[in-house]
Design an enzyme around this catalytic site. Structure first.
Site, PDB file in Angstrom:
ATOM      1  CG  ASP A 135      23.211  31.435   5.279  1.00 65.61           C
ATOM      2  OD1 ASP A 135      23.474  31.475   4.016  1.00 65.61           O
ATOM      3  OD2 ASP A 135      22.499  31.914   5.861  1.00 65.61           O
ATOM      4  CG  HIS A 141      28.195  28.205  -3.226  1.00 62.75           C
ATOM      5  ND1 HIS A 141      27.706  28.402  -2.284  1.00 62.75           N
ATOM      6  CD2 HIS A 141      27.831  29.176  -4.385  1.00 62.75           C
ATOM      7  CE1 HIS A 141      26.760  29.539  -2.483  1.00 62.75           C
ATOM      8  NE2 HIS A 141      26.902  29.952  -3.733  1.00 62.75           N
ATOM      9  CG  LEU A 192      24.690   9.548   8.084  1.00 62.73           C
ATOM     10  CD1 LEU A 192      24.008  10.187   9.105  1.00 62.73           C
ATOM     11  CD2 LEU A 192      25.861  10.505   7.800  1.00 62.73           C
TER      12      LEU A 192
END
Ligand code: IPE
Ligand code: IPE
Ligand code: MG
Length: 253
Positions: free
Chosen positions: A22, A39, A133
Site C-alpha cells: 500500500d 504503481h 518460491l
C-alpha cells in the site's frame, strides 16, 4: 550479506509471508506525480522483495496487488494498472523461470479483461513446473468474495450428496478456499501506515503475526523485509496457550 540479513535465524523463517502493498498513490503524489507513477515504481519493489524472499528460501509469498474494491477506482487508474500488469508479466516471466519461481493467482479472474486474463494464464502455464518460491498474486481478490464462493460451492456439494454437512470441519472449508494448496501465512506485512486488513485473507490470517510499517510500498526494499522478519522472530506465538506452555514445549508451536 547485509547486517540485517545476518540477524535472521534461517531455521525459523516463516513459510508464508503475505503483503498488502500500500501507499503507491501517496508516494507519487508526494513527488508531484500522478498515481500511476507510484504503481509503476511499486513494480520495482515487487521485483526486489520477490528476489529477497527467493534468496532467503521463503516458500510462499502472497502479494495483494488489486482488490475487488479497487475496481471502483477511476477508470484511468484501473486501465493503467491493467496495462502495467500485462507489461510486467511479459517482462518478468523469464526472470521467474530463471529463478525457479512459480506464479499463482488468487481472485475473481472472471472480472479481469479477457486479454489480461489470457496473459496471466500463459504466465501460470510457463512457470508451472518451477519448484522454488511460490509467488501468489492476489488480483481482483477479496476475502468476502472468496468466502461467499466457498459457501456456494459447499452448498452445491451438499446438495449433490458429495459432502455431509455434519462432517464439515476446518479442513473442508480450507479446501474450498482459493488458497487450498498453500499453508496459512505466519507473517502479514502492510506498508504505508494503514492499520487494517482491507478484505485480505480474513480466514487465513487468523493466527498471523501482523507487521505494520510507515514505509510506502515504492520505497520498500529487502532491508525492510528483513526488519519485518526479525520482528516476527522476536515474537512469541501462543495460539491461545499460555507463555509458560509455549516455553516448555516450543517444538509443538
Ligand atoms: C496500493 O497503493 C496499490 C493498489 C491498491 C493497487 P494505493 O494505490 O492504494 O496507494 P495509496 O494508498 O492511495 O497511497
Ligand atoms: C488494499 O489497499 C488493496 C491492495 C493493496 C491491493 P487499498 O489502498 O485499496 O485499501 P484501503 O482502501 O486503504 O482500505
Ligand atoms: Mg491504498
Amino acid at each position: 550479506m547485509s547486517f540485517l540479513e545476518q540477524q535472521i535465524n534461517k531455521n525459523r523463517l516463516p513459510k508464508h509471508i503475505a503483503i498488502i502493498m500500500d501507499g503507491n498513490g501517496r508516494w507519487a503524489e508526494g513527488q508531484g506525480h500522478d498515481r500511476l507513477y507510484g504503481h509503476f515504481h511499486g513494480v520495482e519493489s515487487v521485483r526486489n522483495i520477490v528476489e529477497g524472499c527467493a534468496e532467503l528460501g521463503i516458500q510462499y509469498l502472497t502479494l495483494y496487488a488489486f482488490s475487488t474494491e479497487n475496481w471502483d477506482r477511476p477508470e484511468s487508474e484501473v486501465t493503467g494498472l491493467m496495462s502495467l500488469l500485462v507489461d510486467t508479466i511479459h517482462k518478468e516471466v523469464p526472470v521467474l523461470n530463471k529463478n525457479n519461481i512459480r506464479l499463482h493467482v488468487i481472485g475473481n479472474r472472471a472480472m479481469l479483461p479477457p486479454q489480461v486474463d489470457k496473459v496471466l494464464q500463459e504466465a501460470l502455464e510457463m512457470t508451472h513446473t518451477n519448484t522454488g518460491l511460490n509467488l501468489i498474486m492476489a488480483l481482483s481478490y477479496s476475502s468476502r468474495w472468496e468466502l461467499i464462493t466457498a459457501v456456494k460451492n459447499i452448498a452445491l456439494d451438499v446438495k449433490s450428496g458429495k459432502i455431509n454437512p455434519a462432517e464439515i470441519n476446518q479442513n473442508t472449508l480450507q479446501q474450498y478456499l482459493t488458497t487450498s494448496n498453500f499453508p496459512d501465512p505466519e507473517l502479514m506485512i502492510r506498508t504505508s501506515g494503514e492499520h487494517r486488513i482491507s478484505n485480505f485473507l480474513l480466514y487465513q490470517l487468523a493466527y498471523a503475526e501482523l507487521y505494520f510499517t510507515n514505509t510506502l510500498w515504492p520505497e520498500f526494499r529487502k532491508n525492510h523485509l528483513y526488519e519485518a522478519i526479525i520482528d516476527y522472530q522476536n515474537r512469541e506465538r501462543r495460539f491461545g496457550k499460555t507463555g509458560k506452555q509455549v516455553k516448555e514445549s516450543p517444538e509443538k508451536h
